[in-house]
Motif scaffolding. Structure first.
Motif, PDB file in Angstrom:
ATOM      1  N   ILE A 198      -2.833   2.522   3.834  1.00 36.18           N
ATOM      2  CA  ILE A 198      -1.907   2.531   2.690  1.00 36.18           C
ATOM      3  C   ILE A 198      -0.685   1.660   3.001  1.00 36.18           C
ATOM      4  N   LEU A 199      -0.185   1.757   4.228  1.00 38.40           N
ATOM      5  CA  LEU A 199       0.973   0.941   4.618  1.00 38.40           C
ATOM      6  C   LEU A 199       0.628  -0.559   4.513  1.00 38.40           C
ATOM      7  N   LEU A 200      -0.560  -0.924   4.989  1.00 37.81           N
ATOM      8  CA  LEU A 200      -0.947  -2.338   4.938  1.00 37.81           C
ATOM      9  C   LEU A 200      -1.052  -2.822   3.494  1.00 37.81           C
ATOM     10  N   GLU A 201      -1.511  -1.961   2.611  1.00 38.19           N
ATOM     11  CA  GLU A 201      -1.606  -2.352   1.197  1.00 38.19           C
ATOM     12  C   GLU A 201      -0.216  -2.681   0.663  1.00 38.19           C
ATOM     13  N   SER A 202       0.809  -1.959   1.130  1.00 39.08           N
ATOM     14  CA  SER A 202       2.172  -2.218   0.645  1.00 39.08           C
ATOM     15  C   SER A 202       2.709  -3.556   1.186  1.00 39.08           C
ATOM     16  N   TYR A 203       2.024  -4.114   2.187  1.00 39.34           N
ATOM     17  CA  TYR A 203       2.404  -5.441   2.699  1.00 39.34           C
ATOM     18  C   TYR A 203       1.460  -6.531   2.180  1.00 39.34           C
ATOM     19  N   GLY A 204       0.720  -6.216   1.133  1.00 35.01           N
ATOM     20  CA  GLY A 204      -0.101  -7.240   0.481  1.00 35.01           C
ATOM     21  C   GLY A 204      -1.500  -7.401   1.040  1.00 35.01           C
ATOM     22  N   PHE A 205      -1.980  -6.435   1.812  1.00 35.18           N
ATOM     23  CA  PHE A 205      -3.341  -6.501   2.340  1.00 35.18           C
ATOM     24  C   PHE A 205      -4.263  -5.603   1.524  1.00 35.18           C
ATOM     25  N   SER A 206      -5.533  -5.970   1.486  1.00 35.03           N
ATOM     26  CA  SER A 206      -6.528  -4.972   1.094  1.00 35.03           C
ATOM     27  C   SER A 206      -7.181  -4.566   2.411  1.00 35.03           C
ATOM     28  N   ALA A 207      -7.355  -3.279   2.617  1.00 35.77           N
ATOM     29  CA  ALA A 207      -7.782  -2.839   3.949  1.00 35.77           C
ATOM     30  C   ALA A 207      -8.773  -1.694   3.879  1.00 35.77           C
ATOM     31  N   GLY A 208      -9.598  -1.621   4.901  1.00 42.74           N
ATOM     32  CA  GLY A 208     -10.520  -0.499   5.071  1.00 42.74           C
ATOM     33  C   GLY A 208     -10.614  -0.230   6.571  1.00 42.74           C
ATOM     34  N   PHE A 209     -11.162   0.917   6.936  1.00 42.95           N
ATOM     35  CA  PHE A 209     -11.244   1.193   8.368  1.00 42.95           C
ATOM     36  C   PHE A 209     -12.561   1.853   8.725  1.00 42.95           C
ATOM     37  N   HIS A 263      -9.712  -3.114   9.131  1.00 40.88           N
ATOM     38  CA  HIS A 263     -10.175  -4.443   8.738  1.00 40.88           C
ATOM     39  C   HIS A 263      -9.419  -4.811   7.460  1.00 40.88           C
ATOM     40  N   ALA A 264      -8.498  -5.763   7.545  1.00 42.50           N
ATOM     41  CA  ALA A 264      -7.623  -6.033   6.396  1.00 42.50           C
ATOM     42  C   ALA A 264      -7.594  -7.517   6.071  1.00 42.50           C
ATOM     43  N   GLN A 265      -7.328  -7.785   4.800  1.00 42.51           N
ATOM     44  CA  GLN A 265      -7.236  -9.185   4.355  1.00 42.51           C
ATOM     45  C   GLN A 265      -6.039  -9.359   3.427  1.00 42.51           C
ATOM     46  N   LEU A 266      -5.306 -10.440   3.647  1.00 37.94           N
ATOM     47  CA  LEU A 266      -4.152 -10.719   2.779  1.00 37.94           C
ATOM     48  C   LEU A 266      -4.651 -11.073   1.385  1.00 37.94           C
ATOM     49  N   LYS A 267      -3.959 -10.541   0.375  1.00 37.10           N
ATOM     50  CA  LYS A 267      -4.416 -10.806  -0.999  1.00 37.10           C
ATOM     51  C   LYS A 267      -3.782 -12.068  -1.592  1.00 37.10           C
ATOM     52  N   ARG A 268      -2.867 -12.727  -0.844  1.00 36.32           N
ATOM     53  CA  ARG A 268      -2.267 -13.952  -1.390  1.00 36.32           C
ATOM     54  C   ARG A 268      -3.042 -15.183  -0.928  1.00 36.32           C
TER      55      ARG A 268
END
Ligand SMILES: C[S@@+](CC[C@H](N)C(=O)[O-])C[C@H]1O[C@@H](n2cnc3c(N)ncnc32)[C@H](O)[C@@H]1O
Length: 191
Positions: free
Chosen positions: A165-176, A186-191
């Motif tokens: 959830i924290l990573l999503e607030s920094y613009g990532f989509s993430a799963g674990f 495992h996260a990816q920047l959405k920009r």
């Protein structure tokens, strides 16, 4: 504080034990779609053990370790570049890397907010982030957290869902993925 500068031999010797096979497989799966000669930064990478695992599945990658403890670097492989620096002030230009790795390192960062801002700054567009750490919601994770705090470390451990959830607030989509008492994010920047 843990004297990492003098502990390189321990991480070099026990690195393979600390990273279970399932974590190495997850790392290789994560690296697989990267373009040829992609740029990889291992933050808090120490002796570069995670870069070594990356090299076993993708020997074309351009690997760099950044860490404040320079003493760790003498154990790094020659194909790994090393740079002194901390996660909160990464000594690299904006948009420099295709992927960042953090192996058992995030919980040592003093300022998670600054470190995540720096992470997204140095990542290229749609860059990705792979984190391996201990789940504080497990008995072993909690015990390590307590022990590290007693040693004066920040002990910034997360439950994986809270980190996601924290990573999503920094613009990532993430799963674990859970690996017993440990997890990979495992996260990816959405920009
Ligand atoms: C447990 S070791 C893990 C090293 C390596 N990633 C591995 O798996 O062997 C944690 C590392 O984080 C580094 N570290 C501590 N504080 C840091 C910070 N603020 N920024 C970046 N790295 C940091 C330490 O110097 C140490 O090398």
């Amino acid at each position: 504080m843990i004297p990492f500068n003098h502990l390189g031999w321990i991480f070099k010797t026990f690195g393979p034990v600390i990273y279970p096979q399932s974590v190495r497989v997850s790392l290789c799966d994560f690296l697989e779609p990267l373009k040829l000669h992609a740029t990889v930064l291992d933050v808090g990478g120490g002796t570069g053990v995670m870069c070594e695992f990356a090299h076993t599945c993708r020997d074309d990658l351009n690997l760099t370790v950044v860490d404040p403890a320079e003493g760790m670097f003498k154990y790094a492989k020659t194909y790994v570049k090393t740079q002194k620096g901390s996660a909160e002030a990464l000594p690299f230009e904006d948009n420099s890397f295709d992927i960042l790795l953090m192996g058992e390192a995030l919980h040592h960062f003093k300022d998670i907010e600054k470190a995540l801002k720096e992470t997204s700054r140095v990542l290229k567009k749609n860059g990705s982030l792979f984190i391996y750490d201990f789940d504080v919601n497990t008995f072993r994770g909690k015990s390590i957290c307590t022990a590290e705090k007693l040693l004066g470390e920040p002990g910034n451990f997360f439950e994986p869902e809270a980190l996601r959830i924290l990573l999503e607030s920094y613009g990532f989509s993430a799963g674990f993925k859970q690996h017993g008492w440990r997890y990979t994010m495992h996260a990816q920047l959405k920009r």
